[in-house]
Design an enzyme around this catalytic site. Structure first.
Site, short mmCIF file in Angstrom:
data_model
loop_
_atom_site.label_atom_id
_atom_site.label_comp_id
_atom_site.label_asym_id
_atom_site.label_seq_id
_atom_site.Cartn_x
_atom_site.Cartn_y
_atom_site.Cartn_z
N CYS A 1 -25.40 -9.19 31.17
CA CYS A 1 -24.90 -9.90 30.00
C CYS A 1 -25.64 -9.58 28.71
O CYS A 1 -25.12 -9.83 27.63
CB CYS A 1 -24.98 -11.41 30.25
SG CYS A 1 -23.91 -12.00 31.59
N TYR A 2 -26.84 -9.04 28.80
CA TYR A 2 -27.62 -8.77 27.58
C TYR A 2 -27.47 -7.33 27.08
O TYR A 2 -28.12 -6.92 26.12
CB TYR A 2 -29.11 -9.07 27.82
CG TYR A 2 -29.76 -8.22 28.89
CD1 TYR A 2 -30.26 -6.95 28.61
CD2 TYR A 2 -29.91 -8.70 30.19
CE1 TYR A 2 -30.86 -6.17 29.58
CE2 TYR A 2 -30.51 -7.93 31.18
CZ TYR A 2 -31.00 -6.68 30.86
OH TYR A 2 -31.59 -5.91 31.83
#
Length: 385
Positions: free
Chosen positions: A153-154
């Site tokens: 997600c990052y």
């Protein structure tokens, strides 16, 4: 020489599912009565109303990838079968989004693009979407291509950091950054709570940004890149992970993740901002990755933010779900589109396997629409209605 995010564009796959529909489907597929009750409880509390998928299999019982078996359960496609659909759908969505991004930002022509940075953790293909963007759009064949894989997600942050470094080193560089995830292809139906939580949260989507060191045209809001920082939450490695199994990619998502983020986020940001001679109060706008409703609540509580500080993050979660790496770009885009002041210091944050916390500080410059214009537009709409 500073780098600028001139424009952010987003795109979604064609198939839209309501949260109620997804919940009903999942309740039909799990087997234990306790799991069925858990599905209803978890889906009800996600804060998600709609989400998109690259597959329409969930609308029927005999889908291309997922099929409902005679006993009412769902089959489990192989990793190869899932990845084959990823390769096809990711190419289509990536090319569509790249065209849209350039069309929406006339300051740049396709011949200006010097680098493509593509991030994804939900599939692999070579030649992949980065290649097809160049071929299908007719970009220069000398465009440098980079793929950031399997970061979760990052991943938007290392992608943007890489782009900013290219631009700082070469003032002529124009970088197309794209994050694209098809999380729904890795649906894993199980009575285990962590599996139900993952299925309830994740969805499909893509976002792209044009980054360069050129002076922005000034006809639209933009971000001036101030800096990036990476951090790791102590003793958290086992609580979020993403690995490749024989029947798709497997998510490990502990119920303790929101608490781990909440208990560490303030100290982390205070230390990060101190290195930039900043304080929490210097931030005007927050672009927090909506990994889930509980994560947003923890960040809001421990940073002592105003009630509406994470409104854009909550709206993105509501309308799209957690799309993994593109999600924070959806939030940043929303803040640009609704900007009412000429300047704001913006802090963007995302979380991922590790447990990793990535942050960025941007200076948002320019207003999309003034408060007066917005009020006038609302009045005109009311009259027309």
């Amino acid at each position: 020489m500073p780098a600028y995010i001139h424009h952010i564009a987003t795109a979604t796959p064609p198939f839209l599912y309501s949260n109620e529909f997804a919940c009903g489907r999942m309740k039909g597929w799990v087997t234990e009565p306790r799991a069925k009750r858990m599905v209803e409880m978890i889906y009800e509390r996600t804060g998600i109303e709609t989400r998109y998928s690259a597959s329409d299999d969930f609308l029927k019982d005999d889908g291309e990838l997922f099929r409902t078996l005679p006993d009412g359960t769902i089959n489990s496609p192989t990793t190869g079968q899932r990845n084959a659909l990823y390769a096809k759908a990711a190419r289509e969505l990536a090319v569509k989004l790249a065209r849209k991004t350039l069309a929406e930002c006339p300051q740049f022509a396709k011949g200006d693009i010097t680098h493509v940075v593509f991030a994804s953790c939900t599939g692999f293909a070579n030649p992949g979407p980065d290649y097809h963007i160049i071929r299908d759009l007719g970009l220069n064949e000398s465009v440098e291509r980079y793929t950031i894989g399997f970061m979760g997600c990052y991943a938007a942050f290392p992608a943007m950091r890489m782009a900013a470094q290219f631009c700082e080193a070469n003032p002529q560089a124009v970088v197309l950054v794209m994050c694209l995830e098809l999380c729904s292809l890795h649906l894993q139906v199980s009575d285990k709570p962590e599996s139900i939580v993952a299925n309830a949260l994740f969805a499909d989507g893509a976002a792209a940004a044009l980054i360069s060191a050129r002076e922005p045209s000034g006809d639209r809001p933009y971000y001036r890149v101030q800096g990036f920082h990476s951090a790791l939450v102590p003793a958290s490695e086992a609580h979020m992970a993403w690995d490749i199994g024989d029947n798709g990619f497997n998510m490990v998502l502990s119920a303790y993740v929101p608490d781990l983020i909440g208990s560490n986020i303030r100290a982390m940001l205070v230390g990060i901002f101190a290195k930039r001679e900043m304080e929490l109060d210097d931030i005007d706008e927050w672009a927090v990755h909506p990994g889930g409703r509980a994560i947003l609540e923890q960040v809001e509580q421990h940073l002592e933010l105003p009630d509406d500080a994470l409104e854009m993050s909550r709206r993105v979660l509501r309308d799209y779900g957690n799309m993994s790496s593109p999600t924070v770009l959806f939030v940043l885009k929303g803040l640009l589109e609704e900007a009412e002041t000429d300047r704001a210091m913006t802090c963007a944050i995302a979380f991922g396997p590790g447990l990793t916390v990535e942050t960025a500080v941007f200076e948002r410059c320019g207003a999309a629409i003034s408060a007066t214009q917005k009020a006038r537009t609302s009045e005109q709409a009311a009259v027309c209605a």
